[in-house]
Motif scaffolding. Structure first.
Motif, mmCIF file in Angstrom:
data_model
loop_
_atom_site.group_PDB
_atom_site.id
_atom_site.type_symbol
_atom_site.label_atom_id
_atom_site.label_comp_id
_atom_site.label_asym_id
_atom_site.label_seq_id
_atom_site.Cartn_x
_atom_site.Cartn_y
_atom_site.Cartn_z
ATOM 1 N N GLY A 36 0.778 -1.228 0.000
ATOM 2 C CA GLY A 36 0.000 0.000 0.000
ATOM 3 C C GLY A 36 0.808 1.276 0.000
ATOM 4 N N HIS A 37 2.105 1.211 -0.298
ATOM 5 C CA HIS A 37 2.960 2.406 -0.289
ATOM 6 C C HIS A 37 2.749 3.185 -1.584
ATOM 7 N N VAL A 38 2.160 4.392 -1.490
ATOM 8 C CA VAL A 38 1.727 5.103 -2.693
ATOM 9 C C VAL A 38 2.903 5.594 -3.548
ATOM 10 N N ARG A 39 3.996 5.994 -2.924
ATOM 11 C CA ARG A 39 5.135 6.433 -3.733
ATOM 12 C C ARG A 39 5.724 5.264 -4.517
ATOM 13 N N ALA A 40 5.786 4.102 -3.885
ATOM 14 C CA ALA A 40 6.273 2.911 -4.581
ATOM 15 C C ALA A 40 5.342 2.552 -5.735
ATOM 16 N N GLN A 41 4.038 2.680 -5.518
ATOM 17 C CA GLN A 41 3.067 2.389 -6.579
ATOM 18 C C GLN A 41 3.290 3.307 -7.776
ATOM 19 N N TYR A 42 3.556 4.585 -7.506
ATOM 20 C CA TYR A 42 3.814 5.546 -8.582
ATOM 21 C C TYR A 42 5.108 5.207 -9.322
ATOM 22 N N GLN A 43 6.163 4.893 -8.584
ATOM 23 C CA GLN A 43 7.441 4.550 -9.212
ATOM 24 C C GLN A 43 7.339 3.259 -10.021
ATOM 25 N N LEU A 44 6.585 2.296 -9.492
ATOM 26 C CA LEU A 44 6.376 1.055 -10.224
ATOM 27 C C LEU A 44 5.611 1.320 -11.515
ATOM 28 N N ALA A 45 4.597 2.192 -11.443
ATOM 29 C CA ALA A 45 3.831 2.547 -12.640
ATOM 30 C C ALA A 45 4.734 3.178 -13.698
ATOM 31 N N LEU A 46 5.665 4.032 -13.271
ATOM 32 C CA LEU A 46 6.605 4.642 -14.223
ATOM 33 C C LEU A 46 7.455 3.573 -14.908
ATOM 34 N N CYS A 47 7.924 2.587 -14.123
ATOM 35 C CA CYS A 47 8.733 1.503 -14.696
ATOM 36 C C CYS A 47 7.926 0.713 -15.720
ATOM 37 N N LEU A 48 6.674 0.422 -15.393
ATOM 38 C CA LEU A 48 5.800 -0.307 -16.324
ATOM 39 C C LEU A 48 5.482 0.540 -17.552
ATOM 40 N N HIS A 49 5.313 1.829 -17.370
ATOM 41 C CA HIS A 49 4.995 2.740 -18.470
ATOM 42 C C HIS A 49 6.160 2.870 -19.443
ATOM 43 N N GLN A 50 7.367 2.910 -18.868
ATOM 44 C CA GLN A 50 8.559 3.113 -19.678
ATOM 45 C C GLN A 50 9.246 1.816 -20.087
ATOM 46 N N GLY A 51 8.799 0.694 -19.518
ATOM 47 C CA GLY A 51 9.435 -0.580 -19.829
ATOM 48 C C GLY A 51 10.816 -0.707 -19.220
ATOM 49 N N ARG A 52 10.974 -0.225 -17.992
ATOM 50 C CA ARG A 52 12.272 -0.313 -17.304
ATOM 51 C C ARG A 52 12.247 -1.474 -16.313
ATOM 52 N N GLY A 53 13.096 -2.460 -16.537
ATOM 53 C CA GLY A 53 13.177 -3.604 -15.638
ATOM 54 C C GLY A 53 12.169 -4.693 -15.930
ATOM 55 N N LEU A 54 11.248 -4.432 -16.842
ATOM 56 C CA LEU A 54 10.243 -5.409 -17.254
ATOM 57 C C LEU A 54 9.584 -4.877 -18.524
#
Length: 352
Positions: free
Chosen positions: A211-229
């Motif tokens: 439930g950590h909102v900053r982590a959720q945002y950073q994870l979304a950026l990684c998924l959006h940009q294709g970084r690490g996955l």
């Protein structure tokens, strides 16, 4: 930690011990005695008394065995359970029993050091800000097993440029299950040279599911940009929404853009407008600019100027020309009213 882009460019988540026997077993025994009552009728009273006495003794022995001495547990185990507890949760857990209270004593002491560390770091409680003194107290708390102290000490080391020490403390807190430690560790891997995207995403996922909102945002950026996955716009949008609903203002802005462009979400002008306004009302300067331009296009000049003025004060120079054009057509009382609204504007609470 250094600033990051908020939107990808086109090039670029009662335990109880058992009683002597159960009700069914007891019923079975009574039926068994009733079946043989003809041969035992004269002794049934004494048998019941004997059975009752035996049962009470058995239960009493069981209850004695339940008096666990939690203070004798290995501290590593206690730390695994309670290292990330907040002070109210520690106090509540300490009220369970004397043994549990004694086992949690080091962590309660750590909370005292954590509070003094925060006072020195932020200059609260009549104290002057003193980062070195704050670090000293945070390290005392960390030594007693407090993961919040580890995270705060790690952050100070990171800001001092001692990143290896910071990462070591983030790692310890993360491994003990602290979502703040997991998030900070993930971001540290993203900002490493070279970045370690795989490790970053692994820790961001753990913090996001907690439930950590900053982590959720950073994870979304990684998924959006294709970084690490692999790039996954639908999952990215889902995590943006999750963080936005949790109050993270940058995620609100990106959620609005997802709705505007139809990236990962069905294009919806109404939802885009809703999230853009929420971000603007919480101080996101780009959202203030874009919401002001939207209001201008709709003919709501008074509100448009207020948001454009706020955006300009926050450094969005693109707002200046449009704001000046609108002001030229306004009466002096209207201009004064707009400036008064901008001067007295206060951002709504957010998780930033």
């Amino acid at each position: 930690m250094k600033q990051q882009k908020t939107w990808p460019s086109k090039s670029d988540t009662p335990h109880f011990t058992g009683l002597p026997f159960t009700r069914k077993e007891s019923d079975h025994r009574r039926r068994h005695h009733h079946h043989h009552s003809s041969s035992k009728s004269n002794t049934s009273g004494s048998t019941r008394k004997s059975t009752s006495s035996s049962s009470k003794t058995h239960v009493s022995n069981n209850l004695k065995h339940q008096q666990y001495d939690y203070s004798l547990l290995p501290f590593e185990l206690v730390q695994k359970i309670a290292a990330s507890f907040s002070l109210p949760n520690l106090r509540a857990a300490s009220l369970v029993c004397h043994a549990w209270r004694d086992a949690l004593q080091p962590l309660r002491q750590a909370m005292m050091f954590l509070r003094w560390g925060k006072r020195y770091k932020h200059g609260r409680g009549g104290l002057r800000s003193n980062v070195d003194k704050a670090l000293e107290y945070f390290l005392e708390g960390a030594a007693r097993g407090s993961t919040p102290s580890m995270v705060d000490a790690g952050l100070i080391y990171w800001e001092m440029g001692k990143k290896e020490k910071g990462i070591a403390l983030y790692t310890k807190a993360a491994e003990l299950g602290d979502p703040n430690g997991q998030c900070n560790l993930g971001i540290s891997y993203l900002q490493a040279d070279p970045p370690s995207y795989k490790e970053a995403v692994e820790w961001l996922y753990k913090a996001s599911f907690a439930g950590h909102v900053r982590a959720q945002y950073q994870l979304a950026l990684c998924l959006h940009q294709g970084r690490g996955l692999d790039q996954n716009l639908q999952e990215a949008a889902r995590w943006y929404q999750q963080a936005a609903q949790g109050g993270y203002v940058r995620a609100m802005y990106n959620t609005s853009l997802c709705y505007s462009f139809g990236e990962g979400l069905v294009q919806c002008r109404r939802s885009a407008r809703k999230w853009m306004k929420r971000a603007a009302d919480r101080g996101h300067s780009k959202a203030q600019l874009e919401y002001g331009l939207l209001l201008f296009s709709e003919g709501d000049m008074m509100k448009a100027v207020v948001y454009l003025e706020l955006a300009m004060r926050a450094g969005e120079t693109a707002a200046t020309s449009v704001k000046n054009v609108i002001l030229q057509d306004m009466s002096t009382p209207s201009r004064d009213r707009v400036m008064h609204l901008a001067d007295n504007w206060r951002a709504l609470p957010s998780s930033r």
